[in-house]
Design a protein around this motif. Structure first.
Motif, PDB file in Angstrom:
ATOM      1  N   LYS A   1     -33.049 -28.965  70.579  1.00 30.26           N
ATOM      2  CA  LYS A   1     -33.288 -28.311  69.293  1.00 30.26           C
ATOM      3  C   LYS A   1     -34.746 -28.483  68.851  1.00 30.26           C
ATOM      4  CE  LYS A   1     -31.271 -27.709  64.702  1.00 30.26           C
ATOM      5  NZ  LYS A   1     -32.551 -27.610  63.987  1.00 30.26           N
ATOM      6  N   LEU A   2     -35.294 -29.673  69.018  1.00 29.06           N
ATOM      7  CA  LEU A   2     -36.695 -29.903  68.664  1.00 29.06           C
ATOM      8  C   LEU A   2     -37.604 -28.987  69.476  1.00 29.06           C
ATOM      9  CD1 LEU A   2     -36.745 -33.808  68.419  1.00 29.06           C
ATOM     10  CD2 LEU A   2     -37.140 -32.217  66.529  1.00 29.06           C
ATOM     11  N   GLN A   3     -37.292 -28.842  70.761  1.00 28.53           N
ATOM     12  CA  GLN A   3     -38.099 -27.964  71.595  1.00 28.53           C
ATOM     13  C   GLN A   3     -37.944 -26.514  71.177  1.00 28.53           C
ATOM     14  OE1 GLN A   3     -36.937 -28.956  75.693  1.00 28.53           O
ATOM     15  NE2 GLN A   3     -38.901 -29.986  75.930  1.00 28.53           N
ATOM     16  N   GLY A   4     -36.711 -26.071  71.024  1.00 27.39           N
ATOM     17  CA  GLY A   4     -36.466 -24.673  70.686  1.00 27.39           C
ATOM     18  C   GLY A   4     -37.060 -24.274  69.350  1.00 27.39           C
ATOM     19  N   ASP A   5     -37.064 -25.206  68.395  1.00 23.26           N
ATOM     20  CA  ASP A   5     -37.639 -24.931  67.073  1.00 23.26           C
ATOM     21  C   ASP A   5     -39.152 -25.113  67.053  1.00 23.26           C
ATOM     22  OD1 ASP A   5     -35.113 -24.430  66.102  1.00 23.26           O
ATOM     23  OD2 ASP A   5     -34.835 -26.431  65.251  1.00 23.26           O
ATOM     24  N   GLY A   6     -39.709 -25.653  68.149  1.00 22.14           N
ATOM     25  CA  GLY A   6     -41.143 -25.951  68.140  1.00 22.14           C
ATOM     26  C   GLY A   6     -41.493 -26.882  67.001  1.00 22.14           C
ATOM     27  N   ASP A   7     -40.612 -27.857  66.751  1.00 18.16           N
ATOM     28  CA  ASP A   7     -40.700 -28.712  65.568  1.00 18.16           C
ATOM     29  C   ASP A   7     -41.645 -29.887  65.826  1.00 18.16           C
ATOM     30  OD1 ASP A   7     -40.334 -30.182  63.284  1.00 18.16           O
ATOM     31  OD2 ASP A   7     -38.164 -30.419  63.499  1.00 18.16           O
ATOM     32  N   LYS A   8     -42.930 -29.630  65.726  1.00 18.85           N
ATOM     33  CA  LYS A   8     -43.933 -30.669  65.982  1.00 18.85           C
ATOM     34  C   LYS A   8     -43.772 -31.853  65.029  1.00 18.85           C
ATOM     35  CE  LYS A   8     -48.053 -32.185  67.524  1.00 18.85           C
ATOM     36  NZ  LYS A   8     -48.552 -33.065  66.475  1.00 18.85           N
ATOM     37  N   LYS A   9     -43.513 -31.584  63.761  1.00 21.27           N
ATOM     38  CA  LYS A   9     -43.341 -32.660  62.790  1.00 21.27           C
ATOM     39  C   LYS A   9     -42.140 -33.525  63.150  1.00 21.27           C
ATOM     40  CE  LYS A   9     -42.730 -33.572  57.839  1.00 21.27           C
ATOM     41  NZ  LYS A   9     -42.551 -32.952  56.489  1.00 21.27           N
TER      42      LYS A   9
END
Length: 550
Positions: A497-505
């Protein structure tokens, strides 16, 4: 002789107030050199050889040429990570200290978070020597450089102090032209058409920085016994923006029998992708259909892969377009893997795994967890689901660490699924869980500063939080079967999910809270050091070791 380089030397106090400046400097260096005797014990020397008796005459003639090309990658990596190798090594009189610097490809200890090995060398620049030493990420972003995130260029300052980009094939022209010449000579000898084509295209790539045609040709090779991975490949050395590649090379001999055993796993990639424990949008991409699993004996390491901790498996090409359209080759480096299992993992298990679970630490499980780590790089998602571009670009400098974490945990997830299907028949599932835990202790000793190190710590701390293992009164660890399975699934979902969302924070927060070594774990790692269990291996390698003529 083993060496131990310790670092509290800035607090070293000279006993005599009458020492001259030269005497003080000599005393400090003596102190560095005397402490070097322990730190090199972190490495155990392994002779890198293989049975070459089955090679055909033309293959034996090719090998020296491939190794000579690889040796040039070694010199190029020195330039990328430090600069002038010869001037540095000539300045060090003690052979022990000099050898330790050779192992680390520079005066920073890769297994100790890049701590300086020598006095006055300062902190290692985030961009190594690929960028100006004083550059900041912000300055690069604000510059007018067209290829700010280019794979195959160095950044330098011109006479006016302006940042400029110089392609690898320009700044390293002489060395790359020479390496290309060796590859072309080897290609001329080859009787395998696909290998010949790859070597010719790879030679062209070195002098043009156009690597895609040779990457495609490399995947097309099927019947070759000899192989060489060569060029600027991984981005681990670029800790500034995780974009620019470093030179390395592996010269390989394919284990045909083991490779046949592994081939059938590839057919399950689509099914495993569809079954990932995450919403459909995070697994909408399809793994390449031409992926391979092969086993090799390594004949020579050079450059990035030989610096500090040694790679035991490779998943290439890194080009995401090629991965999605054609697939990858997952190369298991069997002889080096076995050396690490025997010399490092088994002794670690004897110290840190509960006695009743030590029987579950097996080479088959170690081979499988390493292999499926590489396979798992092809699962998940390469492009964000919300328009932030590729996962790699969206996560910037954290991209490598999270990708390694994904591969680790999805590799274990894949083993669970294939074991349940009866496709993995070696041992019992607890072999894989316990070996996986023991392997974390092995890998985390590489330090938490590298991409792999951060990934190991996130996984260890997450498992601990979820109760996937417990620490016993005697200081050993036991795996909890059900909770390990649950933690594997939930961590897989979190990372995807972090990867798919591009969630850098979100990734920054995960690394900040779980990417560190706790005092309790550090005490366990110190115990392994006290017991003189090596952290990694170094190689005695080359033409003479292989019994080949120069």
């Amino acid at each position: 002789r083993p060496y131990y380089l310790a670092f509290g030397l800035l607090a070293f106090a000279c006993n005599s107030k009458t020492e001259t400046k030269e005497e003080k400097a000599e005393t400090v260096m003596d102190h560095f050199d005397s402490l070097a005797a322990d730190r090199i014990s972190k490495y155990s020397e392994v002779t890198l050889s293989a049975d070459l008796s089955t090679l055909k005459p033309y293959e034996r003639k090719m090998l020296p040429l491939l190794i000579k090309a690889a040796q040039i990658m070694d010199d190029l990596f020195w330039q990328q990570t430090y600069g002038n190798k010869d001037s540095l090594l000539k300045s060090i009189s003690n052979p022990v200290t000099r050898r330790y610097i050779e192992i680390n490809y520079g005066p920073w200890d890769r297994l100790e978070g890049d701590e300086p090995i020598l006095k006055n060398v300062g902190t290692k620049p985030l961009g190594a020597n690929i960028y100006p030493k004083d550059i900041t990420k912000e300055a690069l972003e604000k510059s007018e450089i067209a290829d700010k995130t280019g794979l195959y260029s160095v950044i330098r300052k011109d006479a006016a102090g302006k940042l400029v980009s110089i392609p690898y094939h320009v700044i390293y022209k002489d060395q790359l032209t020479k390496a290309a010449g060796y590859l072309r000579e080897a290609a001329a000898l080859s009787e395998d058409p696909a290998l010949k084509k790859y070597l010719e295209l790879r030679a062209e790539a070195l002098v043009t920085s156009n690597y895609k045609p040779s990457d495609m040709a490399w995947l097309d090779m099927k019947t070759n016994r000899l192989d060489i991975i060569i060029g600027p490949i991984e981005t681990y050395e670029d800790k500034l923006i995780n974009a620019r590649t470093s030179f390395e090379s592996y010269v390989l001999l394919k284990d045909m029998e083991w490779s046949k055993r592994l081939a059938h796993y590839v057919s399950f990639l689509g099914e495993l992708q569809n079954g990932l424990p995450v919403d459909a949008k995070y697994k909408k991409e399809s793994p390449g259909t031409d992926s391979e699993l092969n086993a090799y004996e390594v004949l020579y390491y050079a450059g990035d892969c030989n610096a500090g901790s040694k790679t035991i498996a490779v998943n290439l090409p890194n080009d995401e377009e090629i991965q999605n359209s054609k697939g990858t080759r997952r190369s298991q480096l069997k002889n080096v893997m076995k050396a690490k299992f025997d010399l490092i993992l088994v002794p670690i298990a004897q110290q840190l795994i509960a006695p009743d679970q030590r029987k579950h630490v097996t080479f088959d499980a170690f081979f499988a967890t390493t292999m499926f780590h590489e396979v798992a790089h092809g699962l998940g998602i390469k492009n964000t689901v919300n328009g932030k571009g590729t996962v790699k670009n969206a996560l910037e400098e954290q991209g490598s660490a999270l990708e390694e974490g994904k591969a680790d945990i999805l590799g274990l997830y894949m083993i669970q699924k294939l074991f349940d299907k009866g496709e993995i028949k070696e041992g019992v599932i607890m072999d894989y869980y316990v070996t996986f835990l023991a392997s974390i202790f092995r890998s985390v000793r590489f330090g938490a500063s590298s991409a792999h190190g951060k990934a190991n710590m996130v996984r260890f701390n997450y498992f601990e939080e979820k109760g996937a293992f417990t620490k016993n009164a005697d200081g050993t660890y036991s795996v909890n079967f059900e909770k390990m399975k649950e933690a594997t699934n939930s961590l897989s979902a979190l990372i995807l999910k972090l990867q798919g969302d591009g969630d850098k924070k979100g990734v920054d927060e995960l690394m900040a809270t779980m990417g560190n070594i706790s005092p309790d774990l550090q005490a366990d790692l110190n115990k392994l050091t006290t017991m003189k269990i090596p952290v990694d291996i170094v190689f005695k390698q080359g033409l003479e070791v292989l019994g080949l003529e120069n």
